[in-house]
Design a protein around this motif. Structure first.
Motif, PDB file in Angstrom:
ATOM      1  N   GLU A 107       0.805  -1.220   0.000  1.00  0.00           N
ATOM      2  CA  GLU A 107       0.000   0.000   0.000  1.00  0.00           C
ATOM      3  C   GLU A 107       0.839   1.271   0.000  1.00  0.00           C
ATOM      4  N   ILE A 108       2.097   1.157   0.413  1.00  0.00           N
ATOM      5  CA  ILE A 108       2.966   2.340   0.413  1.00  0.00           C
ATOM      6  C   ILE A 108       3.176   2.848  -1.012  1.00  0.00           C
ATOM      7  N   LYS A 109       3.211   1.940  -1.958  1.00  0.00           N
ATOM      8  CA  LYS A 109       3.399   2.347  -3.356  1.00  0.00           C
ATOM      9  C   LYS A 109       2.217   3.173  -3.864  1.00  0.00           C
ATOM     10  N   LEU A 110       1.075   3.032  -3.210  1.00  0.00           N
ATOM     11  CA  LEU A 110      -0.135   3.732  -3.645  1.00  0.00           C
ATOM     12  C   LEU A 110      -0.440   4.959  -2.801  1.00  0.00           C
ATOM     13  N   VAL A 111       0.384   5.250  -1.794  1.00  0.00           N
ATOM     14  CA  VAL A 111       0.001   6.249  -0.804  1.00  0.00           C
ATOM     15  C   VAL A 111      -0.123   7.648  -1.386  1.00  0.00           C
ATOM     16  N   HIS A 112       0.702   7.997  -2.358  1.00  0.00           N
ATOM     17  CA  HIS A 112       0.624   9.347  -2.930  1.00  0.00           C
ATOM     18  C   HIS A 112      -0.722   9.561  -3.617  1.00  0.00           C
ATOM     19  N   ALA A 113      -1.157   8.591  -4.406  1.00  0.00           N
ATOM     20  CA  ALA A 113      -2.452   8.708  -5.079  1.00  0.00           C
ATOM     21  C   ALA A 113      -3.591   8.601  -4.075  1.00  0.00           C
ATOM     22  N   LEU A 114      -3.482   7.666  -3.147  1.00  0.00           N
ATOM     23  CA  LEU A 114      -4.545   7.457  -2.176  1.00  0.00           C
ATOM     24  C   LEU A 114      -4.740   8.664  -1.272  1.00  0.00           C
ATOM     25  N   SER A 115      -3.642   9.331  -0.923  1.00  0.00           N
ATOM     26  CA  SER A 115      -3.726  10.464   0.011  1.00  0.00           C
ATOM     27  C   SER A 115      -4.492  11.649  -0.572  1.00  0.00           C
ATOM     28  N   ARG A 116      -4.675  11.661  -1.881  1.00  0.00           N
ATOM     29  CA  ARG A 116      -5.422  12.755  -2.512  1.00  0.00           C
ATOM     30  C   ARG A 116      -6.928  12.604  -2.313  1.00  0.00           C
ATOM     31  N   VAL A 117      -7.356  11.384  -1.986  1.00  0.00           N
ATOM     32  CA  VAL A 117      -8.804  11.136  -1.861  1.00  0.00           C
ATOM     33  C   VAL A 117      -9.217  10.597  -0.491  1.00  0.00           C
ATOM     34  N   LEU A 129       2.034  10.663   5.557  1.00  0.00           N
ATOM     35  CA  LEU A 129       2.744   9.432   5.222  1.00  0.00           C
ATOM     36  C   LEU A 129       3.383   9.527   3.839  1.00  0.00           C
ATOM     37  N   ALA A 130       2.685  10.147   2.903  1.00  0.00           N
ATOM     38  CA  ALA A 130       3.255  10.340   1.571  1.00  0.00           C
ATOM     39  C   ALA A 130       4.523  11.186   1.645  1.00  0.00           C
ATOM     40  N   THR A 168       7.541   9.141   2.907  1.00  0.00           N
ATOM     41  CA  THR A 168       8.220   8.325   1.893  1.00  0.00           C
ATOM     42  C   THR A 168       9.275   9.136   1.143  1.00  0.00           C
ATOM     43  N   LYS A 169       9.052  10.443   1.026  1.00  0.00           N
ATOM     44  CA  LYS A 169      10.055  11.305   0.384  1.00  0.00           C
ATOM     45  C   LYS A 169      11.277  11.475   1.293  1.00  0.00           C
ATOM     46  N   LEU A 170      11.037  11.564   2.604  1.00  0.00           N
ATOM     47  CA  LEU A 170      12.164  11.594   3.542  1.00  0.00           C
ATOM     48  C   LEU A 170      12.966  10.304   3.433  1.00  0.00           C
ATOM     49  N   TRP A 171      12.266   9.173   3.421  1.00  0.00           N
ATOM     50  CA  TRP A 171      12.957   7.890   3.298  1.00  0.00           C
ATOM     51  C   TRP A 171      13.872   7.863   2.080  1.00  0.00           C
ATOM     52  N   ALA A 172      13.351   8.276   0.932  1.00  0.00           N
ATOM     53  CA  ALA A 172      14.138   8.236  -0.299  1.00  0.00           C
ATOM     54  C   ALA A 172      15.361   9.135  -0.202  1.00  0.00           C
TER      55      ALA A 172
END
Length: 253
Positions: free
Chosen positions: A127-137, A166-167, A170-174
Motif C-alpha cells: 500500500e505504500i506504493k499507492l500512498v501518494h495517489a490514495l492520500s489525494r482522496v 505518510l506520503a 516516503t520522500k524523507l525515506w528516499a
C-alpha cells in the motif's frame, strides 16, 4: 489546539561536554521518548526533545505538515545544542531515526554519533506504493501505534495514520537512503527481534549503506517497535549512555 498530555517538548541544560538531541517517531510524540530523555538528564547531559510539527495534537494537524518541517524542528534543537556543547549526539526512534540520519548527512562531523532504535527508511508494504495517489482522496487509514510487548503500556500516538503526511514520509525515506554513504559517524543501532511496524529490512539497509567504521548492532529480544517504553528500555538507555561517554571522550582528547 490542546495537546496530548505528556506530549510536550522537553529541554534541559546540563553538561557543556555532551549534548543529546532525541527525536520521536511518526504520529508519536515526546511521550514515548521522555523516559530516555530523563535518563540522559540524570547522567548530566544537556538534552533537547522537540515536539515535531503536526504531532501531539490531532492526526488532522499532521496532514498539514511535511517532512522538511519535521526535520527543521530537530535541526533547530541540534543547533541549540551545538552552541552549548562540545559533542552533540543524535538519538531517534523510527522516523526519528531517519531524521537523525539526515542530520548526520547534512552536518557531518558536527554530529558526534548516532543512536537509532528501529529506524525507518523504507517499507515493503504494497500500500505504500499507492500512498501518494490514495492520500489525494482518503485522509487517513488505520493506526500504526502501540506496537509494545509490555502489557498495559501505550505511547499515546494518533488513532489514525494521516496519509498526506505518510506520503511526505516516503520522500524523507528516499532522501535519507540516497545519502546513507555520507554517514561516517559512530553508530549504535538497536532493533527489535519482532517489529510489527518497521520491517527488519530497514536496519539492514541502514547498516549496509552507511560508511561508519564504528558500528554496533544490538538486537532487542523482548520489545516490539516502541522499544523505548518496552521491556528493553533500560538496555537502550544503558547502551546509549555508554556509547555517548565513550565516543564523547574520544572527541575531547
Amino acid at each position: 489546539m490542546a495537546g496530548i498530555a505528556g506530549a510536550e517538548e522537553f529541554a534541559h541544560d546540563g553538561s557543556t561536554d555532551i549534548g543529546v538531541l532525541v527525536s520521536h517517531g511518526f504520529t508519536g510524540s515526546p511521550f514515548s521518548m521522555r523516559p530516555w530523555a530523563d535518563r540522559l538528564v540524570a547522567e548530566g547531559f544537556s538534552v533537547r526533545l522537540p515536539l515535531l510539527p503536526g504531532h501531539g495534537t490531532r492526526w488532522q494537524d499532521m496532514n498539514r505538515t511535511t517532512w522538511p518541517q519535521w526535520y527543521g524542528a530537530v535541526e533547530s534543537s541540534f543547533l541549540e545544542l551545538r552552541e552549548r556543547c562540545s559533542s552533540v549526539f543524535v538519538m531517534g526512534l523510527s522516523m526519528g531515526g531517519a531524521l537523525c540520519l539526515r542530520l548526520a548527512q547534512v552536518h557531518g562531523d558536527a554530529v558526534a554519533g548516532l543512536v537509532l532504535v528501529n529506524p525507518s527508511v523504507m517499507s515493503l508494504r504494497r500500500e505504500i506504493k499507492l500512498v501518494h495517489a490514495l492520500s489525494r482522496v482518503v485522509p487517513s487509514s488505520k493506526p500504526i501505534s502501540d506496537d509494545i510487548a509490555k502489557p498495559g503500556v501505550t505511547e499515546h500516538a494518533y488513532p489514525r495514520t494521516p496519509l498526506r503526511a505518510l506520503a511526505s514520509l516516503t520522500k524523507l525515506w528516499a532522501t535519507v537512503r540516497a545519502d546513507l554513504p555520507k554517514v561516517t559517524q559512530p553508530l549504535l543501532l538497536l532493533h527489535s527481534a519482532v517489529d510489527n511496524v518497521v520491517e527488519p529490512e530497514n536496519s539492514k539497509v541502514v547498516l549496509a549503506g552507511v560508511s561508519s567504521a564504528d558500528v554496533t548492532e544490538v538486537v532487542l529480544e523482548n520489545s516490539r517497535h516502541v522499544a523505548t517504553i518496552d521491556h528493553d528500555a533500560d538496555l537502550i538507555f544503558d547502551r546509549s549512555v555508554a556509547f555517548a561517554r565513550r565516543v564523547g571522550a574520544g572527541d575531547r582528547v
